[in-house]
Design a protein around this motif. Structure first.
Motif, short mmCIF file in Angstrom:
data_model
loop_
_atom_site.label_atom_id
_atom_site.label_comp_id
_atom_site.label_asym_id
_atom_site.label_seq_id
_atom_site.Cartn_x
_atom_site.Cartn_y
_atom_site.Cartn_z
N THR A 1 0.84 -1.20 0.00
CA THR A 1 0.00 0.00 0.00
C THR A 1 0.87 1.24 0.00
OG1 THR A 1 -1.72 -1.17 1.22
CG2 THR A 1 -1.82 1.23 1.25
N PHE A 2 0.49 2.20 -0.84
CA PHE A 2 1.17 3.48 -0.92
C PHE A 2 0.15 4.57 -0.60
CE2 PHE A 2 3.14 0.53 -3.82
CZ PHE A 2 4.49 0.66 -3.55
N ARG A 3 0.58 5.66 -0.02
CA ARG A 3 -0.30 6.77 0.36
C ARG A 3 0.04 8.01 -0.46
NH1 ARG A 3 -3.67 3.87 3.05
NH2 ARG A 3 -2.88 2.77 4.83
N ASN A 4 -0.99 8.84 -0.71
CA ASN A 4 -0.82 10.13 -1.39
C ASN A 4 -0.07 10.01 -2.71
OD1 ASN A 4 -2.16 11.49 0.75
ND2 ASN A 4 -0.28 11.37 1.93
N VAL A 5 -0.69 9.31 -3.65
CA VAL A 5 -0.12 9.07 -4.97
C VAL A 5 -0.78 10.02 -5.97
CG1 VAL A 5 0.10 7.35 -6.80
CG2 VAL A 5 0.29 6.66 -4.41
N ASN A 6 0.00 10.58 -6.89
CA ASN A 6 -0.55 11.43 -7.93
C ASN A 6 -0.58 10.64 -9.23
OD1 ASN A 6 -0.88 13.43 -10.02
ND2 ASN A 6 -0.32 14.95 -8.49
N TYR A 7 -1.77 10.55 -9.84
CA TYR A 7 -1.93 9.86 -11.12
C TYR A 7 -3.04 10.55 -11.90
CZ TYR A 7 -2.94 6.35 -14.64
OH TYR A 7 -3.16 5.71 -15.83
N ALA B 1 -12.85 14.39 -14.73
CA ALA B 1 -11.45 14.66 -15.07
C ALA B 1 -10.71 13.37 -15.41
CB ALA B 1 -10.77 15.38 -13.91
N LEU B 2 -10.97 12.32 -14.65
CA LEU B 2 -10.34 11.03 -14.90
C LEU B 2 -10.76 10.47 -16.26
CD1 LEU B 2 -8.53 8.86 -13.66
CD2 LEU B 2 -10.56 7.90 -12.56
N ARG B 3 -12.04 10.58 -16.53
CA ARG B 3 -12.57 10.10 -17.82
C ARG B 3 -11.91 10.84 -18.98
NH1 ARG B 3 -18.69 10.83 -20.02
NH2 ARG B 3 -18.38 9.72 -21.95
N TYR B 4 -11.81 12.15 -18.87
CA TYR B 4 -11.18 12.96 -19.92
C TYR B 4 -9.72 12.53 -20.14
CZ TYR B 4 -9.25 16.99 -22.34
OH TYR B 4 -8.60 17.78 -23.24
N GLY B 5 -8.96 12.42 -19.06
CA GLY B 5 -7.55 12.05 -19.17
C GLY B 5 -7.34 10.65 -19.73
N LEU B 6 -8.15 9.70 -19.27
CA LEU B 6 -7.99 8.31 -19.74
C LEU B 6 -8.46 8.14 -21.18
CD1 LEU B 6 -8.91 6.37 -16.48
CD2 LEU B 6 -6.65 6.58 -17.54
N GLN B 7 -9.48 8.91 -21.59
CA GLN B 7 -9.90 8.85 -23.00
C GLN B 7 -8.82 9.38 -23.92
OE1 GLN B 7 -13.78 10.88 -22.90
NE2 GLN B 7 -14.69 9.02 -23.75
N LYS B 8 -8.12 10.42 -23.49
CA LYS B 8 -7.02 10.95 -24.30
C LYS B 8 -5.91 9.91 -24.47
CE LYS B 8 -5.33 15.00 -23.70
NZ LYS B 8 -4.78 16.24 -23.13
N THR B 9 -5.66 9.14 -23.42
CA THR B 9 -4.58 8.15 -23.45
C THR B 9 -5.00 6.85 -24.13
OG1 THR B 9 -3.70 9.06 -21.39
CG2 THR B 9 -2.95 6.86 -22.02
#
Length: 142
Positions: free
Chosen positions: A33-39, A81-89
């Motif tokens: 487990t990792f805490r405070n991850v930016n993705y 925001a997640l949907r937008y970013g993942l659709q671009k990728t």
């Protein structure tokens, strides 16, 4: 030796068979487990990575990112925001509705099984808190 192990395993429960197999053949499943991850431009509270260990080799089986949201509105903004970013990728995302009527999405391709999605995400209730979860996996045949 191998025949003896196989005969012993045949008479055990599935869980016991798995535990014995892991002891004899050296594989085991672990989590970190990792805490405070930016993705994807989002700050996630936790990331849990599940992997199998066989000797010196480690293979990732799944990864879950979780963000606890302050409100349902915050959860919807995070999903947008997640949907937008993942659709671009990854291109087109498949949209579905979960059992509670919330929108959830799948996309990408499992690298070991091209008929399965690589990831899914949506809003989930954890008590009174709305969480956004992004799941990679389970990846096939690891």
């Amino acid at each position: 030796m191998l025949l003896t192990v196989m005969l012993v395993l045949a008479g055990m429960t599935t869980q016991a068979q798995s535990e014995i197999h892991n002891l004899v053949f050296g594989t085991k499943e672990c989590q970190q487990t990792f805490r405070n991850v930016n993705y994807q431009g989002q700050q996630w509270d936790t990331m849990v990575v599940t992997y199998s260990v066989n000797g010196q080799q480690r293979e990732v089986k799944s990864c879950r990112l979780v963000k606890q949201c302050k409100s349902t509105h915050d959860a919807f903004n995070t999903i947008a925001a997640l949907r937008y970013g993942l659709q671009k990728t990854y291109g087109v995302l498949e949209e579905n509705t979960d059992t509670d009527g919330w929108m959830c999405y799948q996309g990408g391709t499992d690298p070991r099984n091209d008929s399965r999605s690589a990831f899914s995400f949506g809003i989930y209730k954890n008590g009174k808190v709305d969480e956004v979860r992004l799941d990679f996996g389970p990846l096939s045949s690891l």
